[in-house]
Design an enzyme around this catalytic site. Structure first.
Site: not given
Ligand code: PAF
Length: 306
Positions: A46, A51-52, A163, A200
């Site tokens: 979550g 990025g997700h 990555q 992040s």
């Protein structure tokens, strides 16, 4: 007429199929398989960011059905780590996910994933105790257990990972290969802020000053790349220069800097194409990680010619 935040929420839940029980996800996956629907899977904890979303978009392009899991996995956090404080933003995650055409969100309960009698562990000898594993003992066992459980439940054709968590991707590829799990693992490049900071969920912990320091990780990696481009292959020299860059940032405390083989994660004395420069740095109380794949110039020009 309902107030608009409520409408927003209703809209989200009407479009998204959120499944919380293990039985229900098994049933739903069984139906998908009977319909010969290919399944793309993006496991997450979550607090979703671009990025997700990049992983989800790729999964959407390549599969009939897209499943995203949201589960803050207690097993991969050490005793003194941030499990309690890890950002949990489910409503916002659902909003983001619903805009990407995801079919199923799987949000299991920790009590069902890990009932009292649960006692299985997955050990990846030689991989789990290096790099991040040194300062986070048990972390990769926790990751391996939850990923294996999720792969067994979702039975995806392709599972997508970023990555940025390089060691995690190596551990998962090894796990899948060693245990003959029938899935393709795809690793997509790290998505960065304009200043180079790798996206992040933990970036949310950074103060304004720390945010200014945090791009030092990418600056160090860029230096490593530049050195390799000028023909320097000696990793000791490269690691030293990377360290100098991180040391210039006030709130930074180096955990490790290393150049490693991309499969064994063993450090290498001389850079070869495909080796990986990685580092973990504490910016204040937040531990950040990042990496780049190094390419020798000759290999780079060959790739460009092809
Ligand atoms: O990368 C993450 O978010 C987690 O480690 C994962 C793969 C979802 C397992 O909990």
């Amino acid at each position: 007429i309902l107030p608009s935040p409520l409408l927003d929420l209703l809209g989200v839940f009407v479009l998204l199929h959120v499944i919380t029980s293990i039985n229900d996800i098994k049933q739903r996956i069984k139906t998908q398989k009977e319909n010969h629907s290919t399944i793309g899977f993006v496991p997450t904890m979550g607090a979703l960011h671009e990025g997700h979303l990049g992983l989800i978009r790729q999964a959407r392009k390549e599969n009939d059905t897209v499943v995203v899991s949201i589960f803050v996995n207690p097993l991969q956090f050490g005793k003194n780590e941030d499990f309690k404080h890890y950002p949990r933003t489910f409503d916002n995650d659902c909003k983001l996910i619903s805009q990407e055409g995801v079919d199923i969100v799987f949000k299991p309960d920790a009590s069902e994933m890990y009932p009292d009698e649960f006692c299985t562990s997955v050990i990846l000898e030689h991989l789990e105790d290096k790099l991040c594993g040194k300062s986070r003992p048990g972390h990769f066992r926790g990751v391996a257990v939850v990923v294996l459980k999720l792969l067994n439940l979702i039975k995806p054709d392709i599972a997508y990972f970023g990555q940025k968590d390089f060691q995690q991707t190596v551990v998962i590829k090894r796990l899948v290969s060693d245990l003959h799990v029938d899935v393709t693992i795809k690793v997509l490049p790290t998505i960065r802020d304009q200043d180079g900071l790798a996206l992040s969920s933990r970036n949310a912990y950074l103060s304004e000053t720390e945010k200014k320091d945090a791009p030092c990780l990418y600056m160090a990696l860029t230096k490593a790349r530049a050195m390799v481009n000028t023909g320097i292959k000696n990793t000791e020299e490269i690691v030293q220069e990377m360290g100098k860059i991180v040391s210039q940032c006030k709130s930074g405390m180096i955990d490790y800097i290393s150049v490693v083989d991309p499969e064994t994660l063993e450090s290498v004395p001389k850079v070869r194409s495909g080796d990986v420069a990685l580092l973990a740095v504490r910016i204040g109380k937040t531990r950040l990680i990042d990496n780049v794949i190094l390419m020798l110039l000759m290999a780079l020009s060959w790739f460009r010619l092809c």
